[in-house]
Motif scaffolding. Structure first.
Motif, PDB file in Angstrom:
ATOM      1  N   ARG A 215      -0.046 -14.130   8.868  1.00  8.54           N
ATOM      2  CA  ARG A 215      -0.465 -14.392   7.493  1.00  8.54           C
ATOM      3  C   ARG A 215       0.782 -14.422   6.611  1.00  8.54           C
ATOM      4  N   ALA A 276       1.224  -7.322  -0.133  1.00  3.29           N
ATOM      5  CA  ALA A 276       0.554  -6.050   0.152  1.00  3.29           C
ATOM      6  C   ALA A 276      -0.958  -6.186   0.017  1.00  3.29           C
ATOM      7  N   GLU A 277      -1.386  -6.919  -1.014  1.00  5.15           N
ATOM      8  CA  GLU A 277      -2.821  -7.071  -1.275  1.00  5.15           C
ATOM      9  C   GLU A 277      -3.543  -7.779  -0.139  1.00  5.15           C
ATOM     10  N   GLU A 279      -2.403  -8.129   2.924  1.00  2.00           N
ATOM     11  CA  GLU A 279      -1.946  -7.608   4.223  1.00  2.00           C
ATOM     12  C   GLU A 279      -1.252  -8.703   5.032  1.00  2.00           C
ATOM     13  N   ASP A 281       1.877 -10.720   6.956  1.00  2.00           N
ATOM     14  CA  ASP A 281       2.886 -10.343   7.959  1.00  2.00           C
ATOM     15  C   ASP A 281       4.289 -10.651   7.477  1.00  2.00           C
ATOM     16  N   PRO A 298       6.909  -5.853   5.347  1.00  2.00           N
ATOM     17  CA  PRO A 298       6.331  -4.527   5.145  1.00  2.00           C
ATOM     18  C   PRO A 298       7.252  -3.473   5.748  1.00  2.00           C
ATOM     19  N   TRP A 303       6.433  -2.743   0.721  1.00  2.00           N
ATOM     20  CA  TRP A 303       7.082  -4.023   0.967  1.00  2.00           C
ATOM     21  C   TRP A 303       8.459  -4.082   0.304  1.00  2.00           C
TER      22      TRP A 303
END
Length: 529
Positions: A215, A276-277, A279, A281, A298, A303
Protein backbone atom coordinates in the motif's frame (compact mmCIF):
# COMPACT_ATOMS: atom_id res chain seq x y z
CA UNK A 1 24.12 50.70 -5.73
CA UNK A 2 25.80 50.48 -9.16
CA UNK A 3 24.59 53.17 -11.54
CA UNK A 4 22.91 51.88 -14.70
CA UNK A 5 22.89 53.79 -17.96
CA UNK A 6 19.34 55.18 -18.37
CA UNK A 7 19.62 54.42 -22.06
CA UNK A 8 20.03 50.72 -21.34
CA UNK A 9 16.94 50.75 -19.13
CA UNK A 10 14.89 52.64 -21.70
CA UNK A 11 15.97 50.29 -24.50
CA UNK A 12 15.01 47.25 -22.43
CA UNK A 13 11.58 48.65 -21.62
CA UNK A 14 10.94 49.59 -25.25
CA UNK A 15 11.89 46.05 -26.36
CA UNK A 16 9.90 44.20 -23.67
CA UNK A 17 7.07 42.35 -25.46
CA UNK A 18 4.93 42.11 -22.30
CA UNK A 19 2.98 45.28 -21.42
CA UNK A 20 2.61 44.14 -17.79
CA UNK A 21 6.36 43.99 -17.19
CA UNK A 22 6.91 47.24 -19.12
CA UNK A 23 4.48 48.95 -16.78
CA UNK A 24 6.08 47.28 -13.77
CA UNK A 25 9.50 48.73 -14.63
CA UNK A 26 8.11 52.20 -15.35
CA UNK A 27 6.47 52.25 -11.91
CA UNK A 28 9.65 51.43 -9.94
CA UNK A 29 11.56 54.07 -8.03
CA UNK A 30 15.13 54.69 -9.27
CA UNK A 31 16.81 52.55 -6.60
CA UNK A 32 14.66 49.47 -7.25
CA UNK A 33 14.95 50.00 -11.00
CA UNK A 34 18.75 50.08 -10.77
CA UNK A 35 18.66 46.84 -8.74
CA UNK A 36 16.66 45.09 -11.48
CA UNK A 37 19.39 46.00 -13.98
CA UNK A 38 22.43 45.49 -11.73
CA UNK A 39 23.20 42.06 -13.21
CA UNK A 40 21.33 39.58 -15.40
CA UNK A 41 20.33 36.09 -14.33
CA UNK A 42 23.20 33.71 -15.03
CA UNK A 43 23.41 29.99 -15.64
CA UNK A 44 23.72 28.01 -12.41
CA UNK A 45 22.65 24.39 -12.11
CA UNK A 46 21.65 23.59 -15.71
CA UNK A 47 19.92 26.90 -16.33
CA UNK A 48 18.61 30.06 -14.72
CA UNK A 49 16.28 30.65 -11.78
CA UNK A 50 14.94 33.81 -10.22
CA UNK A 51 11.87 35.65 -9.02
CA UNK A 52 9.06 36.21 -11.52
CA UNK A 53 9.40 39.94 -12.11
CA UNK A 54 10.35 42.47 -14.76
CA UNK A 55 13.91 43.29 -15.77
CA UNK A 56 17.09 41.40 -16.71
CA UNK A 57 17.46 39.71 -13.30
CA UNK A 58 13.95 38.29 -13.14
CA UNK A 59 12.04 35.57 -14.93
CA UNK A 60 9.84 37.21 -17.57
CA UNK A 61 9.01 36.88 -21.25
CA UNK A 62 11.79 39.24 -22.33
CA UNK A 63 14.44 37.26 -20.44
CA UNK A 64 13.08 33.93 -21.70
CA UNK A 65 13.00 35.25 -25.27
CA UNK A 66 16.60 36.48 -25.24
CA UNK A 67 17.83 33.39 -23.39
CA UNK A 68 16.26 31.16 -26.02
CA UNK A 69 17.72 33.30 -28.81
CA UNK A 70 21.18 32.81 -27.29
CA UNK A 71 20.69 29.04 -27.10
CA UNK A 72 19.45 28.92 -30.68
CA UNK A 73 22.52 30.84 -31.84
CA UNK A 74 24.80 28.49 -29.88
CA UNK A 75 23.20 25.42 -31.47
CA UNK A 76 23.42 26.95 -34.94
CA UNK A 77 27.09 27.70 -34.35
CA UNK A 78 27.61 23.95 -33.90
CA UNK A 79 25.89 23.05 -37.15
CA UNK A 80 22.75 21.95 -35.31
CA UNK A 81 20.39 24.40 -36.96
CA UNK A 82 17.11 22.78 -37.98
CA UNK A 83 17.41 20.09 -35.29
CA UNK A 84 14.65 19.07 -32.92
CA UNK A 85 14.16 20.96 -29.65
CA UNK A 86 11.80 19.80 -26.89
CA UNK A 87 9.99 22.35 -24.70
CA UNK A 88 8.05 21.58 -21.52
CA UNK A 89 6.78 23.36 -18.42
CA UNK A 90 5.39 23.08 -14.94
CA UNK A 91 2.52 25.14 -13.48
CA UNK A 92 4.44 27.90 -11.70
CA UNK A 93 3.61 31.55 -12.24
CA UNK A 94 4.35 32.44 -15.85
CA UNK A 95 5.30 28.92 -16.92
CA UNK A 96 2.75 28.65 -19.71
CA UNK A 97 3.69 31.96 -21.36
CA UNK A 98 7.42 31.33 -20.85
CA UNK A 99 7.21 27.89 -22.47
CA UNK A 100 5.23 29.31 -25.36
CA UNK A 101 7.82 32.05 -25.86
CA UNK A 102 10.71 29.57 -25.81
CA UNK A 103 8.97 27.27 -28.29
CA UNK A 104 8.11 30.11 -30.67
CA UNK A 105 11.61 31.58 -30.58
CA UNK A 106 13.09 28.18 -31.45
CA UNK A 107 10.58 27.75 -34.24
CA UNK A 108 11.39 31.28 -35.44
CA UNK A 109 15.04 30.18 -35.67
CA UNK A 110 13.95 27.27 -37.90
CA UNK A 111 14.23 24.46 -35.33
CA UNK A 112 11.70 21.62 -35.24
CA UNK A 113 9.93 22.15 -31.93
CA UNK A 114 8.15 19.50 -29.87
CA UNK A 115 6.06 21.44 -27.35
CA UNK A 116 4.79 19.00 -24.73
CA UNK A 117 0.99 18.97 -24.51
CA UNK A 118 0.47 20.13 -20.89
CA UNK A 119 2.37 20.72 -17.64
CA UNK A 120 4.51 17.62 -17.05
CA UNK A 121 7.39 16.48 -14.82
CA UNK A 122 10.88 17.65 -15.70
CA UNK A 123 12.08 14.05 -16.34
CA UNK A 124 9.68 13.90 -19.30
CA UNK A 125 11.71 16.62 -21.03
CA UNK A 126 14.97 14.80 -20.29
CA UNK A 127 13.39 11.58 -21.61
CA UNK A 128 11.99 13.21 -24.75
CA UNK A 129 15.28 14.95 -25.53
CA UNK A 130 17.09 11.61 -25.46
CA UNK A 131 14.32 9.57 -27.08
CA UNK A 132 13.91 11.96 -30.03
CA UNK A 133 17.62 12.62 -30.49
CA UNK A 134 16.90 16.30 -29.93
CA UNK A 135 19.66 18.89 -29.93
CA UNK A 136 18.21 20.49 -26.80
CA UNK A 137 15.44 20.24 -24.25
CA UNK A 138 14.00 23.19 -22.36
CA UNK A 139 11.90 22.89 -19.21
CA UNK A 140 10.31 25.92 -17.59
CA UNK A 141 10.50 25.14 -13.87
CA UNK A 142 12.03 26.26 -10.61
CA UNK A 143 11.74 22.76 -9.12
CA UNK A 144 11.40 23.11 -5.34
CA UNK A 145 12.24 26.82 -5.07
CA UNK A 146 9.88 29.19 -3.19
CA UNK A 147 6.56 30.11 -4.88
CA UNK A 148 7.76 33.50 -6.15
CA UNK A 149 10.46 31.90 -8.35
CA UNK A 150 10.52 30.33 -11.77
CA UNK A 151 13.33 29.03 -13.95
CA UNK A 152 14.61 27.70 -17.26
CA UNK A 153 16.38 24.34 -17.37
CA UNK A 154 18.42 23.29 -20.39
CA UNK A 155 19.37 19.81 -21.59
CA UNK A 156 21.98 19.03 -24.24
CA UNK A 157 24.16 15.99 -25.05
CA UNK A 158 21.45 13.38 -25.49
CA UNK A 159 19.35 14.61 -22.60
CA UNK A 160 22.07 15.54 -20.08
CA UNK A 161 22.25 18.92 -18.38
CA UNK A 162 24.62 21.42 -19.89
CA UNK A 163 28.08 21.88 -18.37
CA UNK A 164 30.96 24.30 -18.79
CA UNK A 165 32.10 25.77 -21.08
CA UNK A 166 28.76 25.63 -22.90
CA UNK A 167 27.01 27.64 -20.16
CA UNK A 168 29.43 30.56 -20.38
CA UNK A 169 29.42 30.43 -24.20
CA UNK A 170 25.62 30.62 -24.23
CA UNK A 171 25.64 33.51 -21.75
CA UNK A 172 27.80 35.54 -24.12
CA UNK A 173 25.34 34.90 -26.94
CA UNK A 174 22.42 35.88 -24.72
CA UNK A 175 24.18 39.15 -23.90
CA UNK A 176 24.61 39.75 -27.64
CA UNK A 177 20.98 38.95 -28.49
CA UNK A 178 18.79 41.77 -29.77
CA UNK A 179 15.91 43.27 -27.81
CA UNK A 180 13.15 40.76 -27.19
CA UNK A 181 10.70 42.30 -29.65
CA UNK A 182 13.31 41.94 -32.42
CA UNK A 183 13.69 38.18 -31.91
CA UNK A 184 11.70 36.26 -34.56
CA UNK A 185 8.90 34.00 -33.29
CA UNK A 186 6.79 31.42 -35.09
CA UNK A 187 3.56 29.85 -33.72
CA UNK A 188 3.88 26.23 -32.49
CA UNK A 189 1.19 23.60 -32.01
CA UNK A 190 1.48 21.41 -28.92
CA UNK A 191 2.29 17.74 -29.46
CA UNK A 192 0.10 14.79 -28.55
CA UNK A 193 0.61 12.29 -25.74
CA UNK A 194 3.02 10.01 -27.61
CA UNK A 195 6.03 10.93 -25.48
CA UNK A 196 4.09 10.53 -22.22
CA UNK A 197 2.80 7.12 -23.30
CA UNK A 198 6.28 6.00 -24.33
CA UNK A 199 7.77 7.14 -21.01
CA UNK A 200 5.12 5.32 -18.99
CA UNK A 201 5.70 2.11 -20.96
CA UNK A 202 9.41 2.34 -20.17
CA UNK A 203 8.88 3.01 -16.46
CA UNK A 204 6.58 -0.02 -16.24
CA UNK A 205 9.56 -2.23 -17.11
CA UNK A 206 11.74 -1.05 -14.22
CA UNK A 207 10.55 -3.33 -11.38
CA UNK A 208 12.91 -6.25 -11.01
CA UNK A 209 10.81 -8.51 -8.76
CA UNK A 210 7.29 -9.96 -9.20
CA UNK A 211 5.93 -8.72 -5.86
CA UNK A 212 3.31 -5.95 -5.90
CA UNK A 213 1.39 -6.38 -2.64
CA UNK A 214 2.04 -3.06 -0.92
CA UNK A 215 0.00 0.00 0.00
CA UNK A 216 1.46 3.33 -1.13
CA UNK A 217 0.81 6.83 0.25
CA UNK A 218 1.77 9.57 -2.23
CA UNK A 219 2.03 13.35 -2.35
CA UNK A 220 2.77 15.52 -5.37
CA UNK A 221 3.61 18.56 -3.16
CA UNK A 222 1.28 20.81 -5.23
CA UNK A 223 3.40 20.07 -8.31
CA UNK A 224 2.98 18.41 -11.69
CA UNK A 225 4.04 14.87 -10.78
CA UNK A 226 0.84 13.44 -9.31
CA UNK A 227 -0.97 12.27 -12.42
CA UNK A 228 2.17 10.85 -14.03
CA UNK A 229 3.31 9.12 -10.82
CA UNK A 230 -0.03 7.41 -10.31
CA UNK A 231 -0.08 6.26 -13.94
CA UNK A 232 3.52 4.99 -13.65
CA UNK A 233 2.88 3.08 -10.43
CA UNK A 234 -0.33 1.54 -11.74
CA UNK A 235 1.36 0.64 -15.01
CA UNK A 236 4.05 -1.15 -13.01
CA UNK A 237 1.39 -3.08 -11.07
CA UNK A 238 1.15 -1.04 -7.86
CA UNK A 239 -2.55 -0.24 -7.57
CA UNK A 240 -3.18 0.31 -3.85
CA UNK A 241 -2.34 4.03 -3.87
CA UNK A 242 -3.60 6.65 -1.42
CA UNK A 243 -3.16 10.33 -2.23
CA UNK A 244 -2.64 13.45 -0.14
CA UNK A 245 -5.59 15.22 -1.74
CA UNK A 246 -4.69 18.63 -0.28
CA UNK A 247 -1.41 18.54 -2.24
CA UNK A 248 -2.34 16.57 -5.34
CA UNK A 249 -3.55 19.25 -7.76
CA UNK A 250 -0.88 21.64 -9.11
CA UNK A 251 -0.96 24.98 -7.29
CA UNK A 252 1.80 27.58 -7.81
CA UNK A 253 1.03 29.12 -4.40
CA UNK A 254 2.00 25.88 -2.58
CA UNK A 255 -0.54 26.71 0.15
CA UNK A 256 0.21 23.87 2.59
CA UNK A 257 4.01 24.18 2.70
CA UNK A 258 6.37 27.06 3.38
CA UNK A 259 9.02 25.63 1.04
CA UNK A 260 7.77 22.98 -1.44
CA UNK A 261 10.67 20.60 -0.85
CA UNK A 262 10.23 17.17 0.78
CA UNK A 263 13.57 17.73 2.54
CA UNK A 264 12.26 20.74 4.44
CA UNK A 265 11.04 20.13 8.02
CA UNK A 266 7.26 19.74 8.05
CA UNK A 267 6.82 19.56 4.29
CA UNK A 268 5.91 15.86 4.38
CA UNK A 269 3.75 15.96 7.53
CA UNK A 270 0.49 15.49 5.62
CA UNK A 271 2.00 12.53 3.77
CA UNK A 272 3.19 10.81 6.93
CA UNK A 273 -0.16 11.41 8.61
CA UNK A 274 -1.96 9.80 5.68
CA UNK A 275 0.50 6.88 5.62
CA UNK A 276 -0.18 6.19 9.29
CA UNK A 277 -3.93 6.55 8.82
CA UNK A 278 -4.19 4.06 5.94
CA UNK A 279 -1.48 1.75 7.33
CA UNK A 280 0.66 2.12 4.21
CA UNK A 281 3.85 0.16 3.60
CA UNK A 282 5.70 3.08 2.00
CA UNK A 283 5.21 6.83 1.62
CA UNK A 284 6.38 8.68 -1.50
CA UNK A 285 6.90 12.44 -1.72
CA UNK A 286 7.70 14.10 -5.03
CA UNK A 287 9.01 17.62 -5.29
CA UNK A 288 6.97 20.04 -7.47
CA UNK A 289 8.58 19.15 -10.82
CA UNK A 290 8.87 15.46 -9.82
CA UNK A 291 12.56 15.05 -10.51
CA UNK A 292 13.19 14.29 -6.83
CA UNK A 293 11.67 11.58 -4.68
CA UNK A 294 11.71 11.17 -0.89
CA UNK A 295 10.64 8.00 0.88
CA UNK A 296 8.83 7.65 4.22
CA UNK A 297 8.73 4.48 6.31
CA UNK A 298 7.02 3.21 9.46
CA UNK A 299 9.47 3.25 12.36
CA UNK A 300 9.25 2.27 16.04
CA UNK A 301 8.56 5.88 17.06
CA UNK A 302 6.12 6.58 14.23
CA UNK A 303 6.50 7.31 10.56
CA UNK A 304 9.61 9.15 9.37
CA UNK A 305 11.22 10.20 6.12
CA UNK A 306 14.41 8.47 5.05
CA UNK A 307 17.34 10.70 4.26
CA UNK A 308 18.48 11.01 0.68
CA UNK A 309 21.52 8.90 1.52
CA UNK A 310 19.42 6.17 3.15
CA UNK A 311 17.16 5.94 0.11
CA UNK A 312 20.17 6.23 -2.21
CA UNK A 313 22.08 3.27 -0.80
CA UNK A 314 18.95 1.11 -0.50
CA UNK A 315 18.02 1.59 -4.15
CA UNK A 316 21.65 1.29 -5.26
CA UNK A 317 21.91 -2.08 -3.54
CA UNK A 318 18.58 -3.15 -5.11
CA UNK A 319 19.73 -2.22 -8.62
CA UNK A 320 23.09 -3.96 -8.21
CA UNK A 321 21.45 -7.07 -6.76
CA UNK A 322 19.35 -7.43 -9.90
CA UNK A 323 21.87 -6.51 -12.61
CA UNK A 324 24.98 -8.23 -13.90
CA UNK A 325 28.03 -7.51 -16.02
CA UNK A 326 30.34 -4.51 -16.02
CA UNK A 327 28.36 -1.91 -14.07
CA UNK A 328 29.11 1.55 -12.79
CA UNK A 329 27.31 3.31 -9.94
CA UNK A 330 27.99 6.89 -8.95
CA UNK A 331 27.33 9.43 -6.27
CA UNK A 332 28.76 12.80 -5.29
CA UNK A 333 31.49 14.00 -2.96
CA UNK A 334 28.83 15.17 -0.46
CA UNK A 335 26.85 11.91 -0.39
CA UNK A 336 27.39 8.80 1.73
CA UNK A 337 30.51 6.81 0.94
CA UNK A 338 28.60 3.58 1.65
CA UNK A 339 27.61 3.20 -2.01
CA UNK A 340 31.28 2.59 -2.85
CA UNK A 341 31.44 -0.29 -0.37
CA UNK A 342 28.21 -1.76 -1.70
CA UNK A 343 29.55 -1.57 -5.26
CA UNK A 344 32.75 -3.35 -4.26
CA UNK A 345 30.73 -6.18 -2.71
CA UNK A 346 28.96 -6.73 -6.05
CA UNK A 347 32.13 -6.40 -8.14
CA UNK A 348 30.84 -3.18 -9.68
CA UNK A 349 32.72 0.03 -10.43
CA UNK A 350 32.14 3.15 -8.38
CA UNK A 351 32.68 6.85 -9.06
CA UNK A 352 32.37 10.08 -7.09
CA UNK A 353 31.69 13.36 -8.88
CA UNK A 354 31.03 16.96 -8.02
CA UNK A 355 27.50 17.73 -6.85
CA UNK A 356 24.79 17.75 -9.48
CA UNK A 357 23.46 15.34 -12.04
CA UNK A 358 25.19 17.19 -14.83
CA UNK A 359 28.32 15.47 -13.46
CA UNK A 360 26.79 12.23 -12.19
CA UNK A 361 25.40 11.16 -15.57
CA UNK A 362 28.84 11.77 -17.09
CA UNK A 363 30.59 9.58 -14.48
CA UNK A 364 31.58 6.96 -17.07
CA UNK A 365 30.45 4.14 -19.32
CA UNK A 366 28.20 1.37 -18.06
CA UNK A 367 26.31 3.61 -15.64
CA UNK A 368 23.34 1.74 -14.16
CA UNK A 369 22.54 3.93 -11.16
CA UNK A 370 23.38 7.29 -9.65
CA UNK A 371 22.13 9.29 -6.72
CA UNK A 372 22.85 12.42 -4.70
CA UNK A 373 21.95 13.06 -1.09
CA UNK A 374 19.45 15.78 -2.02
CA UNK A 375 16.81 13.08 -2.76
CA UNK A 376 17.88 12.88 -6.40
CA UNK A 377 17.94 9.41 -7.97
CA UNK A 378 18.72 8.25 -11.50
CA UNK A 379 17.42 4.69 -11.56
CA UNK A 380 17.26 4.35 -15.36
CA UNK A 381 20.17 6.22 -16.96
CA UNK A 382 19.68 4.38 -20.24
CA UNK A 383 16.61 6.53 -20.91
CA UNK A 384 16.69 9.52 -18.51
CA UNK A 385 20.10 11.10 -18.00
CA UNK A 386 19.00 13.06 -14.97
CA UNK A 387 17.35 12.55 -11.62
CA UNK A 388 13.82 11.20 -12.00
CA UNK A 389 11.40 11.03 -9.08
CA UNK A 390 8.83 9.00 -11.00
CA UNK A 391 11.11 6.09 -11.90
CA UNK A 392 12.70 6.27 -8.43
CA UNK A 393 9.25 5.87 -6.86
CA UNK A 394 8.59 2.78 -8.97
CA UNK A 395 11.92 1.18 -8.03
CA UNK A 396 11.43 2.06 -4.34
CA UNK A 397 7.99 0.43 -4.35
CA UNK A 398 9.49 -2.63 -6.05
CA UNK A 399 12.06 -2.92 -3.27
CA UNK A 400 9.47 -2.37 -0.53
CA UNK A 401 7.17 -5.02 -2.01
CA UNK A 402 10.03 -7.51 -2.35
CA UNK A 403 11.02 -6.97 1.28
CA UNK A 404 7.43 -7.26 2.50
CA UNK A 405 7.08 -10.63 0.79
CA UNK A 406 10.06 -11.79 2.87
CA UNK A 407 8.57 -10.31 6.10
CA UNK A 408 11.15 -7.53 6.06
CA UNK A 409 11.12 -3.74 5.73
CA UNK A 410 13.19 -0.92 4.29
CA UNK A 411 14.57 -0.18 7.76
CA UNK A 412 15.53 -3.85 8.15
CA UNK A 413 17.34 -3.68 4.79
CA UNK A 414 19.14 -0.51 5.87
CA UNK A 415 20.28 -2.19 9.08
CA UNK A 416 21.56 -5.15 7.08
CA UNK A 417 23.63 -2.83 4.88
CA UNK A 418 25.20 -1.28 7.96
CA UNK A 419 25.93 -4.73 9.38
CA UNK A 420 27.77 -5.53 6.16
CA UNK A 421 29.51 -2.20 5.51
CA UNK A 422 29.62 -0.34 8.83
CA UNK A 423 27.47 2.38 10.29
CA UNK A 424 27.30 5.50 8.11
CA UNK A 425 25.50 8.55 9.46
CA UNK A 426 25.03 11.63 7.31
CA UNK A 427 23.52 15.02 8.07
CA UNK A 428 23.30 18.46 6.55
CA UNK A 429 23.44 21.91 8.08
CA UNK A 430 22.24 24.77 5.88
CA UNK A 431 22.42 28.49 6.50
CA UNK A 432 20.13 30.70 4.43
CA UNK A 433 21.49 34.14 3.51
CA UNK A 434 19.74 37.26 2.27
CA UNK A 435 22.30 37.63 -0.52
CA UNK A 436 25.16 35.80 -2.20
CA UNK A 437 27.62 38.22 -0.57
CA UNK A 438 26.97 36.62 2.83
CA UNK A 439 27.79 33.19 1.44
CA UNK A 440 31.03 34.45 -0.13
CA UNK A 441 32.04 36.08 3.16
CA UNK A 442 31.43 32.84 5.08
CA UNK A 443 33.54 30.83 2.62
CA UNK A 444 36.32 33.43 2.87
CA UNK A 445 36.29 33.22 6.67
CA UNK A 446 36.58 29.42 6.51
CA UNK A 447 39.49 29.57 4.07
CA UNK A 448 41.20 32.08 6.30
CA UNK A 449 41.01 29.87 9.40
CA UNK A 450 40.93 26.18 8.49
CA UNK A 451 40.41 23.89 11.52
CA UNK A 452 43.13 21.41 12.54
CA UNK A 453 40.81 19.26 14.69
CA UNK A 454 37.08 18.53 14.91
CA UNK A 455 35.51 16.12 17.37
CA UNK A 456 38.87 14.82 18.47
CA UNK A 457 39.95 13.87 14.95
CA UNK A 458 42.87 15.47 13.13
CA UNK A 459 41.61 17.15 9.99
CA UNK A 460 43.13 17.23 6.52
CA UNK A 461 41.81 20.02 4.32
CA UNK A 462 41.27 20.06 0.56
CA UNK A 463 40.27 23.40 -0.95
CA UNK A 464 38.68 22.37 -4.22
CA UNK A 465 39.20 25.83 -5.69
CA UNK A 466 42.91 24.97 -5.89
CA UNK A 467 42.30 21.88 -8.02
CA UNK A 468 42.56 21.72 -11.79
CA UNK A 469 40.10 20.38 -14.32
CA UNK A 470 36.50 19.35 -13.74
CA UNK A 471 36.98 18.74 -10.00
CA UNK A 472 37.68 22.42 -9.39
CA UNK A 473 34.74 24.00 -7.57
CA UNK A 474 33.92 26.37 -4.73
CA UNK A 475 34.00 23.83 -1.90
CA UNK A 476 36.18 22.88 1.05
CA UNK A 477 36.54 19.24 2.16
CA UNK A 478 37.53 18.56 5.79
CA UNK A 479 38.43 14.94 6.39
CA UNK A 480 39.35 13.04 9.55
CA UNK A 481 39.72 9.32 10.14
CA UNK A 482 35.95 8.76 10.46
CA UNK A 483 34.52 12.24 9.86
CA UNK A 484 34.05 14.12 6.61
CA UNK A 485 32.62 17.62 6.22
CA UNK A 486 32.08 19.32 2.86
CA UNK A 487 31.24 23.04 2.86
CA UNK A 488 29.89 24.64 -0.32
CA UNK A 489 27.44 27.25 -1.58
CA UNK A 490 24.17 25.89 -2.93
CA UNK A 491 23.86 25.94 -6.71
CA UNK A 492 20.13 26.73 -6.66
CA UNK A 493 19.32 28.68 -3.48
CA UNK A 494 20.96 31.42 -1.34
CA UNK A 495 22.31 28.89 1.14
CA UNK A 496 25.65 27.76 2.52
CA UNK A 497 25.54 23.99 2.90
CA UNK A 498 27.62 21.76 5.17
CA UNK A 499 27.46 18.03 4.48
CA UNK A 500 28.49 15.73 7.33
CA UNK A 501 29.34 12.04 7.30
CA UNK A 502 30.60 9.78 10.08
CA UNK A 503 31.60 6.36 8.74
CA UNK A 504 32.67 3.54 11.07
CA UNK A 505 33.98 0.05 10.36
CA UNK A 506 31.11 -1.87 11.97
CA UNK A 507 27.56 -1.45 13.26
CA UNK A 508 28.15 -2.07 16.95
CA UNK A 509 26.47 0.07 19.63
CA UNK A 510 29.84 1.65 20.39
CA UNK A 511 30.39 2.57 16.75
CA UNK A 512 26.90 4.04 16.45
CA UNK A 513 27.48 6.15 19.54
CA UNK A 514 30.87 7.32 18.28
CA UNK A 515 29.40 8.22 14.89
CA UNK A 516 26.61 10.23 16.51
CA UNK A 517 29.15 12.09 18.61
CA UNK A 518 31.16 12.98 15.52
CA UNK A 519 28.04 14.25 13.75
CA UNK A 520 27.26 16.44 16.76
CA UNK A 521 30.78 17.87 16.59
CA UNK A 522 30.30 18.50 12.88
CA UNK A 523 27.03 20.33 13.53
CA UNK A 524 28.73 22.54 16.11
CA UNK A 525 31.49 23.38 13.63
CA UNK A 526 28.98 24.11 10.85
CA UNK A 527 26.99 26.43 13.12
CA UNK A 528 30.13 28.48 13.73
CA UNK A 529 30.69 29.37 10.08
Amino acid sequence: MTQVDPGIIAAWIDADPDPATRDELRALDPELLAERFAAPLTFGTAGIRGPVRAGPNGMNIAVVTRTTAGIAAWLQGRCLGGSTVVVGRDTRRGSESFARAAAEVMAGACFRVVLLPRPLPTPLVAYATRKLGAAAGIQITASHNPPEDNGYKLYLDGGAQLVAPADREIEKLIAAAPGATSVPRQPVEASGDEIVTSYLHRVATLPRTPQRNIRVALTAMHGVGGETAVAALRGAGFTDIHLVREQFEPDPAFPTVRFPNPEEPGASDLLLSLAAEVEADIAVALDPDADRCAIGVPAPGGWRMLSGDETGVLLGDHVLRHTTGDRLVATTIVSSSMLGKIAAAYGARYAETLTGFKWLVRAGSGLVYAYEEAIGICADPHTVLDKDGISAAVVACDLAASLKSANSTLLDALSTLMDEHGVHITAQVSRRFASLHGIADAMARLRGAMPAEIGGEQIEVTDMLTLRGQRRTDAVVLRGRHLRIVVRPSGTEPKLKCYLEAAMDDNSPGSRAAASKLIDAGRTFAASL
